[in-house]
Scaffold this motif. Structure first.
Motif, PDB file in Angstrom:
ATOM      1  N   CYS A 195      -1.616   4.438 -10.678  1.00  0.00           N
ATOM      2  CA  CYS A 195      -1.356   3.055 -10.284  1.00  0.00           C
ATOM      3  C   CYS A 195      -1.904   2.906  -8.872  1.00  0.00           C
ATOM      4  O   CYS A 195      -1.494   3.642  -7.971  1.00  0.00           O
ATOM      5  CB  CYS A 195       0.145   2.782 -10.319  1.00  0.00           C
ATOM      6  SG  CYS A 195       0.565   1.151  -9.670  1.00  0.00           S
ATOM      7  N   VAL A 196      -2.840   1.987  -8.676  1.00  0.00           N
ATOM      8  CA  VAL A 196      -3.539   1.921  -7.388  1.00  0.00           C
ATOM      9  C   VAL A 196      -3.643   0.475  -6.900  1.00  0.00           C
ATOM     10  O   VAL A 196      -3.902  -0.443  -7.678  1.00  0.00           O
ATOM     11  CB  VAL A 196      -4.936   2.607  -7.498  1.00  0.00           C
ATOM     12  CG1 VAL A 196      -5.830   1.910  -8.516  1.00  0.00           C
ATOM     13  CG2 VAL A 196      -5.628   2.701  -6.157  1.00  0.00           C
ATOM     14  N   TRP A 197      -3.386   0.311  -5.618  1.00  0.00           N
ATOM     15  CA  TRP A 197      -3.451  -0.997  -4.966  1.00  0.00           C
ATOM     16  C   TRP A 197      -4.763  -1.064  -4.191  1.00  0.00           C
ATOM     17  O   TRP A 197      -5.047  -0.187  -3.374  1.00  0.00           O
ATOM     18  CB  TRP A 197      -2.256  -1.174  -4.021  1.00  0.00           C
ATOM     19  CG  TRP A 197      -0.944  -0.993  -4.729  1.00  0.00           C
ATOM     20  CD1 TRP A 197      -0.396   0.189  -5.139  1.00  0.00           C
ATOM     21  CD2 TRP A 197      -0.033  -2.015  -5.145  1.00  0.00           C
ATOM     22  NE1 TRP A 197       0.800  -0.040  -5.771  1.00  0.00           N
ATOM     23  CE2 TRP A 197       1.056  -1.390  -5.792  1.00  0.00           C
ATOM     24  CE3 TRP A 197      -0.026  -3.414  -5.012  1.00  0.00           C
ATOM     25  CZ2 TRP A 197       2.134  -2.102  -6.317  1.00  0.00           C
ATOM     26  CZ3 TRP A 197       1.061  -4.131  -5.533  1.00  0.00           C
ATOM     27  CH2 TRP A 197       2.117  -3.475  -6.182  1.00  0.00           C
ATOM     28  N   VAL A 198      -5.570  -2.081  -4.472  1.00  0.00           N
ATOM     29  CA  VAL A 198      -6.887  -2.224  -3.822  1.00  0.00           C
ATOM     30  C   VAL A 198      -6.836  -3.438  -2.897  1.00  0.00           C
ATOM     31  O   VAL A 198      -6.369  -4.510  -3.292  1.00  0.00           O
ATOM     32  CB  VAL A 198      -8.006  -2.408  -4.877  1.00  0.00           C
ATOM     33  CG1 VAL A 198      -9.357  -2.619  -4.183  1.00  0.00           C
ATOM     34  CG2 VAL A 198      -8.061  -1.207  -5.814  1.00  0.00           C
ATOM     35  N   ALA A 199      -7.311  -3.249  -1.654  1.00  0.00           N
ATOM     36  CA  ALA A 199      -7.275  -4.354  -0.677  1.00  0.00           C
ATOM     37  C   ALA A 199      -8.561  -4.372   0.133  1.00  0.00           C
ATOM     38  O   ALA A 199      -9.184  -3.325   0.355  1.00  0.00           O
ATOM     39  CB  ALA A 199      -6.081  -4.176   0.263  1.00  0.00           C
ATOM     40  N   PRO A 200      -8.963  -5.552   0.593  1.00  0.00           N
ATOM     41  CA  PRO A 200     -10.099  -5.616   1.519  1.00  0.00           C
ATOM     42  C   PRO A 200      -9.701  -5.022   2.858  1.00  0.00           C
ATOM     43  O   PRO A 200      -8.533  -5.067   3.249  1.00  0.00           O
ATOM     44  CB  PRO A 200     -10.372  -7.122   1.642  1.00  0.00           C
ATOM     45  CG  PRO A 200      -9.079  -7.791   1.286  1.00  0.00           C
ATOM     46  CD  PRO A 200      -8.363  -6.882   0.335  1.00  0.00           C
ATOM     47  N   TRP A 201     -10.681  -4.477   3.555  1.00  0.00           N
ATOM     48  CA  TRP A 201     -10.446  -3.879   4.876  1.00  0.00           C
ATOM     49  C   TRP A 201     -11.633  -4.198   5.758  1.00  0.00           C
ATOM     50  O   TRP A 201     -12.783  -4.253   5.294  1.00  0.00           O
ATOM     51  CB  TRP A 201     -10.297  -2.361   4.733  1.00  0.00           C
ATOM     52  CG  TRP A 201     -10.100  -1.611   6.028  1.00  0.00           C
ATOM     53  CD1 TRP A 201      -8.909  -1.316   6.620  1.00  0.00           C
ATOM     54  CD2 TRP A 201     -11.115  -1.057   6.880  1.00  0.00           C
ATOM     55  NE1 TRP A 201      -9.118  -0.614   7.797  1.00  0.00           N
ATOM     56  CE2 TRP A 201     -10.466  -0.440   7.973  1.00  0.00           C
ATOM     57  CE3 TRP A 201     -12.514  -1.021   6.829  1.00  0.00           C
ATOM     58  CZ2 TRP A 201     -11.161   0.199   9.001  1.00  0.00           C
ATOM     59  CZ3 TRP A 201     -13.208  -0.389   7.848  1.00  0.00           C
ATOM     60  CH2 TRP A 201     -12.531   0.221   8.927  1.00  0.00           C
ATOM     61  N   LEU A 217       0.829  -1.215   0.000  1.00  0.00           N
ATOM     62  CA  LEU A 217       0.000   0.000   0.000  1.00  0.00           C
ATOM     63  C   LEU A 217       0.863   1.265   0.000  1.00  0.00           C
ATOM     64  O   LEU A 217       0.375   2.351  -0.280  1.00  0.00           O
ATOM     65  CB  LEU A 217      -0.932   0.020   1.223  1.00  0.00           C
ATOM     66  CG  LEU A 217      -1.938  -1.137   1.317  1.00  0.00           C
ATOM     67  CD1 LEU A 217      -2.744  -1.029   2.595  1.00  0.00           C
ATOM     68  CD2 LEU A 217      -2.873  -1.159   0.113  1.00  0.00           C
ATOM     69  N   GLY A 218       2.150   1.129   0.308  1.00  0.00           N
ATOM     70  CA  GLY A 218       3.048   2.284   0.326  1.00  0.00           C
ATOM     71  C   GLY A 218       3.756   2.538  -0.994  1.00  0.00           C
ATOM     72  O   GLY A 218       4.554   3.464  -1.100  1.00  0.00           O
ATOM     73  N   ILE A 219       3.480   1.711  -2.016  1.00  0.00           N
ATOM     74  CA  ILE A 219       4.172   1.896  -3.305  1.00  0.00           C
ATOM     75  C   ILE A 219       3.450   2.971  -4.110  1.00  0.00           C
ATOM     76  O   ILE A 219       2.252   2.878  -4.366  1.00  0.00           O
ATOM     77  CB  ILE A 219       4.239   0.565  -4.093  1.00  0.00           C
ATOM     78  CG1 ILE A 219       5.137  -0.427  -3.347  1.00  0.00           C
ATOM     79  CG2 ILE A 219       4.760   0.807  -5.510  1.00  0.00           C
ATOM     80  CD1 ILE A 219       5.170  -1.810  -3.947  1.00  0.00           C
ATOM     81  N   GLU A 220       4.209   3.998  -4.491  1.00  0.00           N
ATOM     82  CA  GLU A 220       3.629   5.112  -5.258  1.00  0.00           C
ATOM     83  C   GLU A 220       4.430   5.278  -6.543  1.00  0.00           C
ATOM     84  O   GLU A 220       5.656   5.388  -6.500  1.00  0.00           O
ATOM     85  CB  GLU A 220       3.712   6.391  -4.414  1.00  0.00           C
ATOM     86  CG  GLU A 220       3.196   7.617  -5.133  1.00  0.00           C
ATOM     87  CD  GLU A 220       3.162   8.830  -4.201  1.00  0.00           C
ATOM     88  OE1 GLU A 220       2.374   8.820  -3.249  1.00  0.00           O
ATOM     89  OE2 GLU A 220       3.939   9.763  -4.432  1.00  0.00           O
ATOM     90  N   LEU A 221       3.746   5.285  -7.669  1.00  0.00           N
ATOM     91  CA  LEU A 221       4.416   5.441  -8.968  1.00  0.00           C
ATOM     92  C   LEU A 221       3.904   6.702  -9.669  1.00  0.00           C
ATOM     93  O   LEU A 221       2.802   7.175  -9.370  1.00  0.00           O
ATOM     94  CB  LEU A 221       4.185   4.187  -9.824  1.00  0.00           C
ATOM     95  CG  LEU A 221       4.859   2.919  -9.264  1.00  0.00           C
ATOM     96  CD1 LEU A 221       4.447   1.682 -10.027  1.00  0.00           C
ATOM     97  CD2 LEU A 221       6.378   3.067  -9.277  1.00  0.00           C
TER      98      LEU A 221
END
Length: 457
Positions: free
Chosen positions: A376-382, A368-372
Motif C-alpha cells: 500500500c503506497v501513498w504517492v505525492a508530488p514533491w 505519508l506515515g501510514i503503513e499497512l
C-alpha cells in the motif's frame, strides 16, 4: 482427523507443557498447532536461571550459531524444512516464496554472525580483556539476559537476535502467537548445535505476562506498532522495532526509468517488511507516475499463500475487511487508483488485499506515515522547496537524485535510519550492515581496562 502439533515452552531446564494453550490457526481458519502459554512465575524463574548461566567462549558461540543455521535447513524436531515453511506460510499469510527466502536469510545471518558483530564493535575496542597488556578498552555486555518479543509478520526478523547470542547474551524469545513456528525451530536448531537450554529459551505467554517478560530481563528487543513505540519510548533498557515508514524520492530525471525500483520497494517480500516503501515522492508528474505504478502493481498475482504463485500476503477475512475499511477511511481526499475491488476472498478461506496506490495532491506527512501490512503506497508530488521534511521518520529512504546537498541533508537527518542512493530498493539488506543501527550499539558498551604491576607477597 490429523493430530495437530503441540508447541511447548522450551525452558532453561525442561520442556514445559502448560494447562493453558492457544490455538494457532491459518489465515483460512484451519487449526495448525497448540501453543503452551507459560505463566508469569515460570517466566520469571526461567529468566533468573538464564542470568546465572555463563556464556560459552566467543569463537564457540559463533561456530555453533553457524551450525544451527545449517541445521535449520534440515529436519528439526521431526519437521522437514518444506513442511515447516508451509506451516509458516499458512499461519502468517506470508507467501511461500517469501518464507523460503526468509529461511535462506536466517541461514546467511547465522553464517555471517561473527563478522556482523565484529563490524559493529568500535575500532579501538577489543573483544577480550585478557588481551589488554597495559591500557585499552573492552567491548562488554550491558546485561546478561535479552528478552525478545518477536513479531509474526516476517520470519527473517528472527535473524537479528542471533547477534545477541553471539555477543554472549542468554536470549529468551516470546514468540508471536500468530507465527510461533520459526522461533521454535530456531531455538531447537541452536540447542541441537550445542547451546545449553539455559542459553536460549522459547517462552510463549499471553498478553498479560508479556510486560512482565520484558521487565524481568536485563534488556529487551520489542517488535510492535505505534502503541509499543509509545509505551517503551522513554526506556533505555528496551529497543523497539516499530513501523518502518520507508520512502522513495524521485528527484532527478525521467520517473519512467525508476518504476521497477519502486515496484520492487513496494511489493518485494510481498510488502510485509518494515523496509518496504509505503510512500513515494515525485518531482515532476506525480499523477502520471502513480497511474503507471498502479498498473504495474495490478499485475501481481493473487493466490493462496502456500501456493507457488503467491506473492501477496493473505489475512483472515475479517482482518482483511478491517484493513480495507481503515485504508478507505484515511484517504482524506487522496485518490485510490487501484482499479476494481481491493479485497479478493480466497477459495479455501481467508483473503488477499491487492496492492493499493493512493495519489495525494501534496506531501502530507500524516498520510505519508501510514503503513499497512500489504503493498500500500501513498504517492505525492514533491519539489525542492518541500525539502526533506516529508521524508523524516523513515527507516529507509531511497533517494534517486544526484543533488549532493540534498543527499547530505538526508544523511544528517536523525530520524532517517538508512539511505539508499539511486536505483536501490528500500528492502535491500545484507548481514553486517546496520538495519536500524547495529543491534550491538544497544546491547554493548566500551569499558576501559588499565593494568598496573601486581606484586605478589
Amino acid at each position: 482427523m490429523a493430530v495437530i502439533p503441540r508447541l511447548d515452552a522450551l525452558g532453561p531446564s525442561n520442556t514445559f507443557r502448560s494447562h493453558r494453550a492457544d490455538e494457532v490457526t491459518g489465515v483460512d481458519g484451519t487449526a495448525l498447532a497448540e501453543l503452551s502459554l507459560a505463566p508469569g512465575l515460570y517466566v520469571k524463574r526461567s529468566i533468573a536461571r538464564m542470568r546465572e548461566a555463563r556464556p560459552m567462549p566467543l569463537s564457540v558461540r559463533i561456530d555453533r550459531i553457524a551450525a544451527a543455521g545449517a541445521r535449520f535447513l534440515r529436519t528439526v524436531g521431526g519437521v522437514s524444512l518444506d513442511e515447516h515453511e508451509r506451516q509458516v506460510s499458512q499461519a502468517s499469510g506470508v507467501a511461500l516464496s517469501v518464507v523460503r527466502e526468509a529461511s535462506q536469510a536466517i541461514v546467511r545471518s547465522a553464517a555471517a554472525v561473527g563478522e556482523s558483530v565484529r563490524l559493529a564493535r568500535p575500532l579501538g575496542t577489543g573483544d577480550d580483556w585478557h588481551e589488554v597488556s597495559s591500557t585499552g578498552a573492552v567491548w562488554t555486555r550491558r546485561g546478561d539476559v535479552l528478552a525478545v518479543q518477536a513479531p509474526g509478520n516476517h520470519p527473517a526478523t528472527h535473524a537479528a537476535w542471533l547477534e545477541a547470542l553471539a555477543l554472549g547474551y542468554r536470549v529468551a524469545v516470546r514468540p508471536s502467537r500468530r507465527e510461533p513456528f520459526t522461533p521454535y525451530r530456531l531455538v531447537q536448531a541452536l540447542r541441537m548445535s550445542g547451546f545449553g537450554a539455559e542459553q536460549v529459551t522459547f517462552l510463549p505467554t499471553d498478553y498479560t505476562v508479556a510486560r512482565e517478560f520484558v521487565d524481568t530481563a536485563d534488556l529487551a528487543l520489542v517488535y510492535g506498532g505505534s502503541d509499543a513505540v509509545a509505551r517503551y519510548r522513554d526506556r533505555g533498557d528496551v529497543l523497539v522495532q516499530g513501523p518502518g515508514r520507508s520512502k522513495v524520492l524521485i528527484a532527478d530525471g525521467d520517473w519512467a526509468e525508476h518504476v521497477d525500483t519502486v515496484v520492487s520497494s513496494v511489493a518485494g517480500f510481498g510488502g510485509t517488511a518494515c523496509v518496504n516503501a509505503s510512500a513515494v515522492l515525485v518531482d515532476g508528474e506525480a499523477a502520471a507516475f502513480a497511474k503507471e505504478l498502479a498498473r504495474r502493481l495490478a499485475e501481481v498475482a493473487v493466490a493462496p499463500p502456500a501456493s507457488e504463485a503467491a506473492v501477496l500476503p493473505a489475512f483472515p477475512l475479517e482482518r482483511a475487511r478491517e484493513l480495507e475499511t481503515y485504508l478507505r477511511s484515511e484517504l482524506d481526499g487522496g485518490e485510490l487508483l487501484s482499479g476494481g475491488e481491493l479485497l479478493e476472498p480466497l477459495p479455501g478461506g481467508g483473503a488477499v488485499l491487492r496492492p493499493a496506490v493512493v495519489l495525494l495532491d501534496r506531501p502530507n506527512p500524516s498520510r505519508l506515515g501510514i503503513e499497512l501490512p500489504f503493498p500500500c503506497v501513498w504517492v505525492a508530488p514533491w519539489s525542492p522547496a518541500d525539502g526533506i521534511t516529508p521524508l523524516r521518520h523513515s527507516l529507509t529512504v531511497t533517494a534517486i537524485t544526484g543533488d549532493e546537498e540534498l543527499l547530505a541533508s538526508l544523511i544528517e537527518e536523525t530520524t532517517i535510519g538508512n539511505l539508499h542512493i539511486g536505483d536501490r530498493p528500500t528492502h535491500e539488506m545484507r548481514p553486517g550492515l546496520p538495519h536500524d543501527g547495529h543491534l550491538a550499539e544497544f546491547l554493548m558498551r566500551s569499558k576501559t581496562v588499565i593494568r598496573g604491576d601486581f606484586a605478589h607477597h
